[in-house]
Design an enzyme around this catalytic site. Structure first.
Site, PDB file in Angstrom:
ATOM      1  N   CYS A 117       0.813  -1.224   0.000  1.00 10.73           N
ATOM      2  CA  CYS A 117       0.000   0.000   0.000  1.00 10.73           C
ATOM      3  C   CYS A 117       0.843   1.269   0.000  1.00 10.73           C
ATOM      4  O   CYS A 117       0.308   2.370  -0.136  1.00 10.73           O
ATOM      5  CB  CYS A 117      -0.956  -0.011   1.178  1.00 10.73           C
ATOM      6  SG  CYS A 117      -1.985  -1.482   1.220  1.00 10.73           S
ATOM      7  N   HIS A 256      -3.074   6.736   2.309  1.00 12.79           N
ATOM      8  CA  HIS A 256      -3.580   5.418   1.926  1.00 12.79           C
ATOM      9  C   HIS A 256      -4.909   5.193   2.641  1.00 12.79           C
ATOM     10  O   HIS A 256      -5.011   5.401   3.858  1.00 12.79           O
ATOM     11  CB  HIS A 256      -2.555   4.344   2.304  1.00 12.79           C
ATOM     12  CG  HIS A 256      -3.113   2.968   2.187  1.00 12.79           C
ATOM     13  ND1 HIS A 256      -3.805   2.553   1.075  1.00 12.79           N
ATOM     14  CD2 HIS A 256      -3.114   1.914   3.050  1.00 12.79           C
ATOM     15  CE1 HIS A 256      -4.200   1.307   1.258  1.00 12.79           C
ATOM     16  NE2 HIS A 256      -3.799   0.905   2.446  1.00 12.79           N
ATOM     17  N   ASN A 286     -10.237  -0.492   0.725  1.00  7.60           N
ATOM     18  CA  ASN A 286      -8.781  -0.370   0.627  1.00  7.60           C
ATOM     19  C   ASN A 286      -8.334  -0.916  -0.730  1.00  7.60           C
ATOM     20  O   ASN A 286      -8.365  -2.119  -0.957  1.00  7.60           O
ATOM     21  CB  ASN A 286      -8.150  -1.177   1.784  1.00  7.60           C
ATOM     22  CG  ASN A 286      -6.639  -1.228   1.736  1.00  7.60           C
ATOM     23  OD1 ASN A 286      -6.021  -0.868   0.734  1.00  7.60           O
ATOM     24  ND2 ASN A 286      -6.033  -1.689   2.816  1.00  7.60           N
TER      25      ASN A 286
HETATM   26  N1  ACO Z   1     -17.962  -8.521  11.217  1.00 12.99           N
HETATM   27  C1  ACO Z   1     -18.370  -8.662  12.501  1.00 12.99           C
HETATM   28  N2  ACO Z   1     -17.507  -8.827  13.524  1.00 12.99           N
HETATM   29  C2  ACO Z   1     -16.195  -8.870  13.236  1.00 12.99           C
HETATM   30  C3  ACO Z   1     -15.713  -8.726  11.918  1.00 12.99           C
HETATM   31  C4  ACO Z   1     -16.651  -8.561  10.888  1.00 12.99           C
HETATM   32  N3  ACO Z   1     -16.310  -8.415   9.611  1.00 12.99           N
HETATM   33  N4  ACO Z   1     -14.358  -8.797  11.950  1.00 12.99           N
HETATM   34  C5  ACO Z   1     -14.007  -8.963  13.233  1.00 12.99           C
HETATM   35  N5  ACO Z   1     -15.112  -9.015  14.012  1.00 12.99           N
HETATM   36  C6  ACO Z   1     -15.192  -9.179  15.470  1.00 12.99           C
HETATM   37  C7  ACO Z   1     -13.952  -9.871  16.022  1.00 12.99           C
HETATM   38  O1  ACO Z   1     -14.092 -11.263  15.942  1.00 12.99           O
HETATM   39  C8  ACO Z   1     -13.924  -9.349  17.442  1.00 12.99           C
HETATM   40  O2  ACO Z   1     -14.840 -10.084  18.208  1.00 12.99           O
HETATM   41  P1  ACO Z   1     -14.495 -10.466  19.751  1.00 12.99           P
HETATM   42  O3  ACO Z   1     -14.359  -9.130  20.457  1.00 12.99           O
HETATM   43  O4  ACO Z   1     -15.665 -11.261  20.155  1.00 12.99           O
HETATM   44  O5  ACO Z   1     -13.197 -11.211  19.676  1.00 12.99           O
HETATM   45  C9  ACO Z   1     -14.456  -7.923  17.319  1.00 12.99           C
HETATM   46  O6  ACO Z   1     -15.198  -7.882  16.073  1.00 12.99           O
HETATM   47  C10 ACO Z   1     -13.369  -6.876  17.300  1.00 12.99           C
HETATM   48  O7  ACO Z   1     -12.371  -7.298  16.365  1.00 12.99           O
HETATM   49  P2  ACO Z   1     -11.059  -6.478  16.130  1.00 12.99           P
HETATM   50  O8  ACO Z   1     -10.131  -7.217  15.230  1.00 12.99           O
HETATM   51  O9  ACO Z   1     -10.546  -6.007  17.467  1.00 12.99           O
HETATM   52  O10 ACO Z   1     -11.648  -5.214  15.344  1.00 12.99           O
HETATM   53  P3  ACO Z   1     -10.943  -3.854  15.061  1.00 12.99           P
HETATM   54  O11 ACO Z   1     -11.752  -2.775  15.648  1.00 12.99           O
HETATM   55  O12 ACO Z   1      -9.464  -3.893  15.335  1.00 12.99           O
HETATM   56  O13 ACO Z   1     -11.110  -3.737  13.479  1.00 12.99           O
HETATM   57  C11 ACO Z   1      -9.831  -3.968  11.428  1.00 12.99           C
HETATM   58  C12 ACO Z   1     -10.480  -4.680  12.623  1.00 12.99           C
HETATM   59  C13 ACO Z   1     -10.923  -3.221  10.676  1.00 12.99           C
HETATM   60  C14 ACO Z   1      -9.184  -4.982  10.520  1.00 12.99           C
HETATM   61  C15 ACO Z   1      -8.793  -2.942  11.965  1.00 12.99           C
HETATM   62  O14 ACO Z   1      -7.922  -3.588  12.878  1.00 12.99           O
HETATM   63  C16 ACO Z   1      -7.966  -2.305  10.872  1.00 12.99           C
HETATM   64  O15 ACO Z   1      -8.462  -1.524  10.080  1.00 12.99           O
HETATM   65  N6  ACO Z   1      -6.659  -2.566  10.838  1.00 12.99           N
HETATM   66  C17 ACO Z   1      -5.778  -1.912   9.880  1.00 12.99           C
HETATM   67  C18 ACO Z   1      -5.796  -2.558   8.545  1.00 12.99           C
HETATM   68  C19 ACO Z   1      -4.903  -1.791   7.576  1.00 12.99           C
HETATM   69  O16 ACO Z   1      -4.616  -0.623   7.803  1.00 12.99           O
HETATM   70  N7  ACO Z   1      -4.436  -2.377   6.511  1.00 12.99           N
HETATM   71  C20 ACO Z   1      -3.595  -1.560   5.605  1.00 12.99           C
HETATM   72  C21 ACO Z   1      -2.543  -2.224   5.017  1.00 12.99           C
HETATM   73  S1  ACO Z   1      -3.106  -3.278   3.721  1.00 12.99           S
HETATM   74  C22 ACO Z   1      -1.728  -3.631   2.728  1.00 12.99           C
HETATM   75  O17 ACO Z   1      -0.655  -3.155   2.908  1.00 12.99           O
HETATM   76  C23 ACO Z   1      -1.930  -4.657   1.616  1.00 12.99           C
END
Ligand code: ACO
Length: 330
Positions: A117, A256, A286
């Site tokens: 990215c 990004h 993304n």
């Molecule tokens: N739908 C419903 N619930 C979900 C989903 C979903 N799609 N995904 C996860 N959950 C649940 C989890 O199981 C967890 O449940 P639990 O509390 O019972 O264990 C809860 O929701 C919270 O999960 P988290 O992983 O803590 O959610 P978070 O708020 O961290 O969001 C996310 C996850 C969106 C992936 C976030 O961490 C994020 O955006 N990270 C950055 C990603 C990024 O920037 N990528 C860029 C680089 S990509 C590249 O270089 C190719």
């Protein structure tokens, strides 16, 4: 440092496939709901390249974005094409060589650059250095990714995030006084490679059972989130500090587009209005290397002439980097 030449941008373009996947469409694939996706990421829908004989694939998206960026410039005037991608249609030849041929840009150099990215920011810096050293006059850069082909469509933690797209820019030589590239700061840290990866697996030499190779994206979302919310303000401080400016001098951040919460947290940390962090993540998710030029192209008519832009990418590698750019309408 005294440089013989400056760089300017003289074209932008973008392309996304027509197929729209809304959050509600994902509810049938795995346990999730539209509200969770919207509140945790800001994403409402994304574009996906359907897998069919008619395409489109990443070359098609690149061609469309490139032609828009070129405008009236003939591909034969180019000296170099750089394509930033981590999801090429072919491991080789490079997407850049295929694009060169499709555009009819003969007798030039073309290569791909892999920085996930951060790819577009790295490509813009690479293109600029070719120009500033006098090796090239006109360079086409493209950021393209079609992550939909490499997703585990049963993994709700990654499959909700990504969309397909391409963005392109035409970068040209100008005088040193009119240089639009004011400052940069690029980084890599391979020790974070295990937090976000897409393994490339070919078939193995037959030794017993032959398995069809399938690999999909792995992401430690929390780690990447924490990395991003620290790295982006640091980069902004670096690129402004390099030329004795402050982060408040930045007019717009074109970052990004990974998660709306990441952009909001940058605005909060820096005490900026949210609107300063340009965002189109709701529509496209993304799009990896495409996300910065896609947003730049979309917002270009709304950005006031002479605005100070910060272009910031971060992603797998880990890689991250930023460029401070003086925006001039073309
Ligand atoms: N739908 C419903 N619930 C979900 C989903 C979903 N799609 N995904 C996860 N959950 C649940 C989890 O199981 C967890 O449940 P639990 O509390 O019972 O264990 C809860 O929701 C919270 O999960 P988290 O992983 O803590 O959610 P978070 O708020 O961290 O969001 C996310 C996850 C969106 C992936 C976030 O961490 C994020 O955006 N990270 C950055 C990603 C990024 O920037 N990528 C860029 C680089 S990509 C590249 O270089 C190719």
């Amino acid at each position: 440092m005294n440089i013989p030449f400056g760089v300017k941008i003289s074209g932008l373009g973008s392309a996304v496939p027509p197929k729209i996947i809304k959050n509600s469409d994902l509810e049938s694939l795995f346990e999730t709901n539209s509200e969770w996706i919207e509140s945790r990421t800001g994403i409402l829908e994304r574009r996906i390249c359907e897998f069919s004989a008619e395409k489109p694939d990443s070359l098609d998206l690149s061609i469309k974005a490139a032609k828009q960026a070129l405008g009236n410039t003939s591909p034969e005037e180019l000296d170099l094409i750089i394509v930033a991608t981590s999801t090429p249609d072919y491991l080789y030849p490079s997407t850049a060589c295929r694009l060169q041929s499709a555009l009819g840009a003969k007798n030039i150099l073309a290569f791909d650059l892999s920085a996930a990215c951060s790819g577009f920011v790295f490509a813009l810096m690479t293109a600029s250095q070719f120009i500033q050293l006098g090796t090239a006059k006109k360079v086409l850069i493209v950021g393209v990714d079609i992550h939909s082909r490499f997703m585990d469509w049963t993994d709700r933690s990654t499959a909700i995030l990504f969309g397909d797209g391409a963005g392109a820019a035409l970068i040209e030589r100008t005088s040193a006084e009119n240089n639009q590239l004011l400052s940069h700061s690029l980084h890599s840290d391979g020790s974070g490679a295990c937090e976000l990866y897409l393994k490339s697996v070919g078939g193995q030499f037959p030794n017993g059972k032959i398995q069809k190779p399938v690999e999909t994206v792995f992401m430690n979302g929390k780690k990447i989130y924490q990395f991003a919310v620290k790295a982006i303000p640091d980069i902004l401080a670096n690129i402004t500090g390099n030329i004795d400016l402050k982060t408040e001098n930045i007019d717009y951040l074109i970052c990004h587009q990974a998660n709306q919460r990441i952009l909001d947290s940058v605005a909060e940390k820096l005490n900026w209005p949210k609107e300063k962090c340009l965002s189109n993540i709701a529509k496209y998710g993304n799009t990896s290397a495409a996300s910065i030029p896609l947003a730049w192209h979309e917002y270009k008519d709304q950005i006031e002439n002479n605005s100070l832009l910060a272009l910031v990418g971060f992603g797998a590698g880990l890689t991250w980097g930023g460029i401070l750019w003086r925006w001039k309408q073309f």
